[in-house]
Design a protein around this motif. Structure first.
Motif, PDB file in Angstrom:
ATOM      1  N   LYS A 278       2.058  22.627   5.833  1.00 45.36           N
ATOM      2  CA  LYS A 278       3.110  23.000   4.894  1.00 45.36           C
ATOM      3  C   LYS A 278       2.458  23.404   3.581  1.00 45.36           C
ATOM      4  N   ILE A 279       3.268  23.794   2.611  1.00 46.15           N
ATOM      5  CA  ILE A 279       2.736  24.282   1.331  1.00 46.15           C
ATOM      6  C   ILE A 279       1.931  23.176   0.645  1.00 46.15           C
ATOM      7  N   ARG A 280       2.372  21.949   0.732  1.00 46.60           N
ATOM      8  CA  ARG A 280       1.642  20.843   0.097  1.00 46.60           C
ATOM      9  C   ARG A 280       0.283  20.630   0.749  1.00 46.60           C
ATOM     10  N   ASP A 281       0.209  20.763   2.072  1.00 47.78           N
ATOM     11  CA  ASP A 281      -1.067  20.580   2.768  1.00 47.78           C
ATOM     12  C   ASP A 281      -2.083  21.647   2.357  1.00 47.78           C
ATOM     13  N   VAL A 282      -1.632  22.880   2.221  1.00 42.56           N
ATOM     14  CA  VAL A 282      -2.542  23.945   1.779  1.00 42.56           C
ATOM     15  C   VAL A 282      -3.005  23.693   0.356  1.00 42.56           C
ATOM     16  N   ASP A 283      -2.098  23.193  -0.505  1.00 44.02           N
ATOM     17  CA  ASP A 283      -2.466  22.898  -1.888  1.00 44.02           C
ATOM     18  C   ASP A 283      -3.541  21.810  -1.954  1.00 44.02           C
ATOM     19  N   LEU A 284      -3.444  20.810  -1.095  1.00 43.26           N
ATOM     20  CA  LEU A 284      -4.429  19.727  -1.122  1.00 43.26           C
ATOM     21  C   LEU A 284      -5.797  20.153  -0.588  1.00 43.26           C
ATOM     22  N   ARG A 285      -5.841  21.057   0.369  1.00 43.02           N
ATOM     23  CA  ARG A 285      -7.103  21.455   1.002  1.00 43.02           C
ATOM     24  C   ARG A 285      -7.688  22.740   0.440  1.00 43.02           C
ATOM     25  N   LEU A 286      -7.016  23.361  -0.494  1.00 39.60           N
ATOM     26  CA  LEU A 286      -7.420  24.685  -0.943  1.00 39.60           C
ATOM     27  C   LEU A 286      -8.806  24.680  -1.592  1.00 39.60           C
TER      28      LEU A 286
ATOM     29  N   ALA B  82     -16.966  29.987  -2.484  1.00 37.15           N
ATOM     30  CA  ALA B  82     -16.365  31.291  -2.211  1.00 37.15           C
ATOM     31  C   ALA B  82     -16.910  32.387  -3.103  1.00 37.15           C
ATOM     32  N   GLY B  83     -17.595  32.043  -4.175  1.00 41.67           N
ATOM     33  CA  GLY B  83     -18.126  33.057  -5.066  1.00 41.67           C
ATOM     34  C   GLY B  83     -17.146  33.431  -6.159  1.00 41.67           C
ATOM     35  N   LYS B  84     -17.443  34.546  -6.809  1.00 41.07           N
ATOM     36  CA  LYS B  84     -16.656  34.977  -7.960  1.00 41.07           C
ATOM     37  C   LYS B  84     -15.522  35.885  -7.511  1.00 41.07           C
ATOM     38  N   ASN B  85     -14.330  35.575  -8.004  1.00 39.40           N
ATOM     39  CA  ASN B  85     -13.133  36.378  -7.780  1.00 39.40           C
ATOM     40  C   ASN B  85     -12.918  36.690  -6.300  1.00 39.40           C
ATOM     41  N   PRO B  86     -12.721  35.687  -5.450  1.00 39.93           N
ATOM     42  CA  PRO B  86     -12.457  35.966  -4.035  1.00 39.93           C
ATOM     43  C   PRO B  86     -11.024  36.471  -3.839  1.00 39.93           C
ATOM     44  N   LEU B  87     -10.801  37.074  -2.692  1.00 38.84           N
ATOM     45  CA  LEU B  87      -9.466  37.524  -2.307  1.00 38.84           C
ATOM     46  C   LEU B  87      -8.870  36.488  -1.357  1.00 38.84           C
ATOM     47  N   ILE B  88      -7.720  35.927  -1.750  1.00 38.94           N
ATOM     48  CA  ILE B  88      -7.077  34.869  -0.976  1.00 38.94           C
ATOM     49  C   ILE B  88      -5.712  35.364  -0.520  1.00 38.94           C
ATOM     50  N   ILE B  89      -5.473  35.297   0.786  1.00 41.52           N
ATOM     51  CA  ILE B  89      -4.175  35.659   1.362  1.00 41.52           C
ATOM     52  C   ILE B  89      -3.589  34.387   1.980  1.00 41.52           C
ATOM     53  N   LEU B  90      -2.413  34.002   1.530  1.00 34.76           N
ATOM     54  CA  LEU B  90      -1.768  32.760   1.961  1.00 34.76           C
ATOM     55  C   LEU B  90      -0.534  33.093   2.791  1.00 34.76           C
ATOM     56  N   HIS B  91      -0.498  32.525   3.997  1.00 32.47           N
ATOM     57  CA  HIS B  91       0.678  32.679   4.861  1.00 32.47           C
ATOM     58  C   HIS B  91       1.173  31.277   5.226  1.00 32.47           C
ATOM     59  N   VAL B  92       2.103  30.768   4.460  1.00 35.86           N
ATOM     60  CA  VAL B  92       2.585  29.406   4.633  1.00 35.86           C
ATOM     61  C   VAL B  92       4.035  29.353   4.176  1.00 35.86           C
TER      62      VAL B  92
END
Length: 385
Positions: free
Chosen positions: A251-259, A266-276
């Motif tokens: 769920k959204i909370r689980d992604v927030d905790l593990r993000l 990940a380096g500088k300015n990574p591209l993150i796509i979230l599907h949750v």
């Protein structure tokens, strides 16, 4: 005269006109009207006679064709014999013409040589083959010294002289060597020598401090179980710098905790796509889901990355009430992403076909996985360019 007498008279007349007659060929009897001829032949026998006449005609044609073929073969054999005789005569004349002026060494008479009896003679070598050593010049002292000096010059160009004393190792530095590899090599040499001196080549200190290694932007696709089997289309273009993190039941909370743990390194300015968000729509209210998205947005601001939210897909197994709820969340998510400076990419119209979902009506089928993976790969391509 009564009717019965008339009928008896008609039958007598009919008996007089109809007579039984036998076929002269097959001997079968037939009842015919009137008096037939003496040589009567039935219709079946006539057909048989016609067939026999046709067969006899065909046999005569076959015999004539066989005779014609035999005559043709005899003519062709005669022509072949004549042509062979002419060719043998020509060969004899050519052999005699070529052998003119040549006498046999043993008998002293003319010799007739045919094609079959002719033997190939190996040509004797007129002189011995001269063998030379291409590297004979290297055996001379001057040539060897010249080669050694040229090798030393080339080796000195590739090596950087270090300030260590005689007898200690030199580190070979190539133009393609990375700064980190140079530092590791210097540390290894220092550890082996144990003298603790600074073995860094001259003029490389400033270069190592100021140089930076260029690295491509890292791409992370993070979400729930709907991201299964999409890693191939997403990571095919750049497998080293693209990652797909699937968290089943998240769920959204689980992604927030593990993000933060997922994006470590990940380096500088990574591209993150979230599907949750699909699992949240089944258990939580709209206000709770909006609060979870806002909390996730604050965490993403701390990471300093380019963020794109993927819209929630429809759930065919549920009723119209849940579909309306998902559409409401997607509309709010688009407005919220615009305010927060993030991106939002919807898929609602592309996933209206029931065949794109599995039997449970929640997860995607193979066709749906291919479509979602292709859409996310196109999204990454546009975002990076």
């Amino acid at each position: 005269m009564t009717d019965s007498e008339v009928a008896v008279g008609v039958t007598h007349v009919a008996d007089d006109t109809m007579k039984m007659t036998g076929c002269g060929s097959c001997g079968m009897y037939m009842i015919l009207e009137g008096a037939p001829g003496k040589s009567f032949v039935c219709m079946k026998c006539r057909l048989i006679e016609l067939m026999e006449e046709k067969i006899r005609g065909l046999e005569m044609q076959v015999e004539s064709l066989v005779e014609f073929r035999k005559g043709f073969e005899q003519i062709m054999e005669q022509r072949h014999e004549v042509s062979e005789g002419k060719s043998s005569d020509l060969q004899m004349e050519a052999g005699l013409g070529n052998s003119e002026g040549r006498l046999g060494e043993e008998s002293g008479q003319w010799k007739h040589v045919t094609k079959r009896t002719r033997q190939r003679k190996r040509r004797a070598s007129e002189g011995e083959i001269e063998l030379q050593n291409r590297f004979a010049d290297l055996e001379n002292e001057e040539g060897a010294q010249q080669v050694v000096t040229e090798g030393d010059r080339a080796r000195k160009k590739r090596r950087a002289v270090s300030p260590i004393g005689k007898g200690e190792e030199l580190m070979e530095i190539t133009p393609n060597m990375s700064p980190r590899r140079i530092q590791d090599g210097l540390k290894r040499i220092t550890r082996e020598n144990g003298n603790g001196k600074n073995l860094q080549p001259e003029g490389t200190g400033d270069r190592l401090e100021n140089s930076t290694v260029t690295r491509k932007r890292q791409v992370y696709v993070i979400g729930d179980s709907l991201l299964r089997r999409i890693d191939r289309p997403v990571t095919r273009a750049d497998p080293e710098n693209r990652r797909v993190c699937c968290l089943p039941g998240a769920k959204i909370r689980d992604v927030d905790l593990r993000l933060k743990r997922i994006l470590k390194g990940a380096g500088k300015n990574p591209l993150i796509i979230l599907h949750v968000g699909t699992n949240d729509t089944a258990r939580f209210s709209l206000e709770s889901i909006k609060g979870d998205y806002a909390r996730l947005g604050r965490t993403l601001k701390e990471i300093e990355a380019q963020v794109i939210f993927s819209g929630i897909l429809p759930v065919p197994r549920e009723g119209q009430q849940r579909c309306d709820k998902i559409m409401t969340i997607n509309r709010w998510l688009r407005q919220w992403c615009y305010k927060e400076g993030s991106g939002m990419y919807g898929h609602w119209e592309a996933f209206m076909d029931r065949r794109q979902f599995s039997r449970d009506g929640l997860h995607l089928s193979r066709e749906g996985n291919r479509l979602l993976g292709w859409r996310l790969a196109q999204l990454i391509k546009r975002a990076l360019n």
